[in-house]
Design a protein around this motif. Sequence first.
Motif, mmCIF file in Angstrom:
data_model
loop_
_atom_site.group_PDB
_atom_site.id
_atom_site.type_symbol
_atom_site.label_atom_id
_atom_site.label_comp_id
_atom_site.label_asym_id
_atom_site.label_seq_id
_atom_site.Cartn_x
_atom_site.Cartn_y
_atom_site.Cartn_z
ATOM 1 N N LEU A 13 0.915 -1.185 -0.061
ATOM 2 C CA LEU A 13 0.017 0.026 -0.010
ATOM 3 C C LEU A 13 0.677 1.454 -0.184
ATOM 4 O O LEU A 13 0.471 2.208 -0.603
ATOM 5 C CB LEU A 13 -0.822 0.101 1.441
ATOM 6 N N ALA A 16 2.071 1.894 -3.644
ATOM 7 C CA ALA A 16 0.940 2.309 -4.581
ATOM 8 C C ALA A 16 0.651 3.712 -4.019
ATOM 9 O O ALA A 16 0.207 4.319 -4.902
ATOM 10 C CB ALA A 16 -0.350 1.437 -3.967
ATOM 11 N N CYS A 39 -8.496 -5.827 -18.226
ATOM 12 C CA CYS A 39 -9.145 -4.535 -17.298
ATOM 13 C C CYS A 39 -8.715 -3.094 -17.744
ATOM 14 O O CYS A 39 -9.033 -2.235 -17.419
ATOM 15 C CB CYS A 39 -8.520 -4.441 -16.112
ATOM 16 N N GLY A 40 -7.862 -3.142 -19.095
ATOM 17 C CA GLY A 40 -7.382 -1.870 -19.631
ATOM 18 C C GLY A 40 -6.365 -1.026 -19.039
ATOM 19 O O GLY A 40 -5.948 -0.227 -19.676
ATOM 20 N N ASP A 41 -5.748 -1.762 -18.090
ATOM 21 C CA ASP A 41 -4.781 -0.951 -17.458
ATOM 22 C C ASP A 41 -3.413 -1.056 -18.506
ATOM 23 O O ASP A 41 -3.232 -1.856 -19.125
ATOM 24 C CB ASP A 41 -4.220 -1.849 -16.324
ATOM 25 N N GLU A 42 -2.714 -0.036 -18.516
ATOM 26 C CA GLU A 42 -1.547 0.301 -19.132
ATOM 27 C C GLU A 42 -0.405 0.739 -18.636
ATOM 28 O O GLU A 42 -0.386 1.463 -17.591
ATOM 29 C CB GLU A 42 -1.939 1.216 -20.350
ATOM 30 N N HIS A 62 -1.171 3.870 -15.713
ATOM 31 C CA HIS A 62 -2.188 3.597 -14.625
ATOM 32 C C HIS A 62 -2.674 2.310 -14.305
ATOM 33 O O HIS A 62 -2.530 1.598 -15.196
ATOM 34 C CB HIS A 62 -3.484 4.636 -15.123
ATOM 35 N N GLY A 63 -3.334 2.126 -13.087
ATOM 36 C CA GLY A 63 -3.599 0.789 -12.796
ATOM 37 C C GLY A 63 -4.077 0.736 -11.256
ATOM 38 O O GLY A 63 -4.008 1.885 -10.607
ATOM 39 N N CYS A 64 -4.288 -0.495 -10.956
ATOM 40 C CA CYS A 64 -4.643 -0.827 -9.549
ATOM 41 C C CYS A 64 -3.382 -0.625 -8.560
ATOM 42 O O CYS A 64 -2.209 -0.673 -8.830
ATOM 43 C CB CYS A 64 -5.311 -1.979 -9.491
ATOM 44 N N ALA A 65 -3.884 -0.670 -7.419
ATOM 45 C CA ALA A 65 -2.863 -0.585 -6.378
ATOM 46 C C ALA A 65 -1.748 -1.729 -6.386
ATOM 47 O O ALA A 65 -0.711 -1.640 -6.265
ATOM 48 C CB ALA A 65 -3.333 -0.770 -4.848
ATOM 49 N N ILE A 66 -2.261 -3.014 -6.938
ATOM 50 C CA ILE A 66 -1.156 -4.082 -7.125
ATOM 51 C C ILE A 66 -0.194 -3.921 -8.260
ATOM 52 O O ILE A 66 0.958 -3.929 -8.069
ATOM 53 C CB ILE A 66 -2.042 -5.465 -7.052
ATOM 54 N N ARG A 121 -5.782 -11.747 -9.522
ATOM 55 C CA ARG A 121 -5.159 -10.623 -9.552
ATOM 56 C C ARG A 121 -3.635 -10.736 -9.880
ATOM 57 O O ARG A 121 -2.771 -9.708 -10.043
ATOM 58 C CB ARG A 121 -5.272 -9.795 -8.140
#
Lengths: 168, 409
Positions: A13, A16, A39-42, A62-66, A121
């Motif tokens: 965290l 992130a 998910c469209g993350d790049e 951009h993307g999720c915390a992981i 994930r």
Amino acid sequence: MGFLEQVYRDAVLEHARSPRNRGTLDPYTVRQEGINPSCGDELVLYLRLQDGLVDDARFEGHGCAISQASASMMTQAIKGRTVDEAEALIGHFKAMIHGKGVDPSLGDLQVLEGISKLHARVKCATLSWVALDAALGAAAAGTAEAPQVDVDAVDAVDAVDAIDAASG
Amino acid sequence: MAITAERRDDFPILRRRVHDAPLVYLDSAASAQKPERVLAAVDDFYRQHYANVHRGAHTLSAEATDAYEAARTRVARFINAPDARSVVFVRNATEGINLVAHAWGRRAIGPGDEIVLTVAEHHANLVPWHLLAAERGAVIRGVPLGSDQRVDLDALKGAMSPRTKLVATFHVSNVLGVLNPIAEIAGIAHEAGALLLVDGAQAVPHLPVDVQALGADMYAFSGHKVGAPSGIGALWVREDLLATWPPFLGGGEMIRTVAIDRSTYADIPMRFEAGTPAIAEAVGLHAALDYLDEVGMQAIWDHDRALARYAIERLRRVDGVTLYGPEGDDRGGIVTFNLDGVHPHDVASALDVRGVAIRAGHHCAQPLMGALGVRSTARASFWIHTTTDEIDLLADALGEVRTFFAGVA
């Protein structure tokens, strides 16, 4: 420690919230885009290699915390290492994230091990590593602008390899 | 008749636990869970009646053929198609739309012809038209949403031209949950001399569908979203159109005669069903539609809409939640949202560890994500077995999720 806390450890965290090595490099040896189409993350990874060493590494996207924490920790881990060491680290990281065991050379990256328990994930965590793998391949071939790599396709193969290794 | 919590007992999977918590399945829009009756029908078919269809000379083959064709008649009755002959079994809505693009589109669409789509379509109702347009030199016209997040019908009218050959749109949006006014859209399409294809994937599981009353020319849906097995779906096409279309795929079952260098083709609908079809899956679809009629489609629609209203009210009170989609009587059981400062995938994982299954991502609707100004969202979707208690659990969990991830992203 609850299950969620095992996946999202404090260090994850923290990375992130404050990712290291975010940004671009100029000049760079190789620029590599990675995408997670599901998910469209790049992510865009920049490497500067010199005398067989990873001199510098940055990422944006951009993307999720992981995915952000994994990219942040990856760039930290490979800076100053030899290209061979970085490649070995890719193998160890993929093995860990697919539940095949933790190599001590992973060091701080071991805080990401919990993600192996959250199958949905795994690709978020491997996006930056798949990009690194492709980037090092492109650099070895003398390509500065590497073609985009798709973590969906690569990780599916890695996952099958992991199952084969576990069962065989 | 209102739907009660006893309906949960119809779905065996709801008895399982995920991460040591009872399963709260809020992802019916992605795929529906299966009622016991469907599982039993498929199991019985394999144990008692299974054989290949249409070609056999023995008892089991005759029974399997009867069961397969009975399923076709059941589909026709369920969507009020005038005749079972105009119902083609496909794998899913996606394949149904692709079938139209190939069998109709490659002959009917020429250079400069126009296909009108809305920005809220699922990729299944975009990509087949992109492929066709690229091959035939056709033009895609996009219709935006109005400020109320419904399809802008004035813009739709403005997009029509003498070159418009097709309007293809959703019946219920898989992201916004909103019911599209299909009868009105059919009027606009037909006035311009265009055909109307409706993607019914999110409608057939949730409300009474009457393809004739809607005025659609083509209507596709997926079995797996109505509680049937995956791998079966249906495409209905107005019979006078379908009868003129050439085959889509070639092979066994779809021919009349075959010589070494040429063949003639079967009548509709067999002309479009090459190879051994999804037989037991069709039997499962039959059972699923029986089940839905027993529950009552109007009751399901009322239940879904009441849950949507409840969820919107509950989620609105959670700090940091942004909701997408219109409110009103035309809003079905799909609630799409974002939690400020938390990526939807992290939201989904934090809920997953509590046994709550939602969808996160772009929902195969990237143009719509762009129109909403987001890259991805979280989505909770409801069906027969969903209760307000489950929505309370979702809303309470979201408050805690936001605290857990504070400062990330």
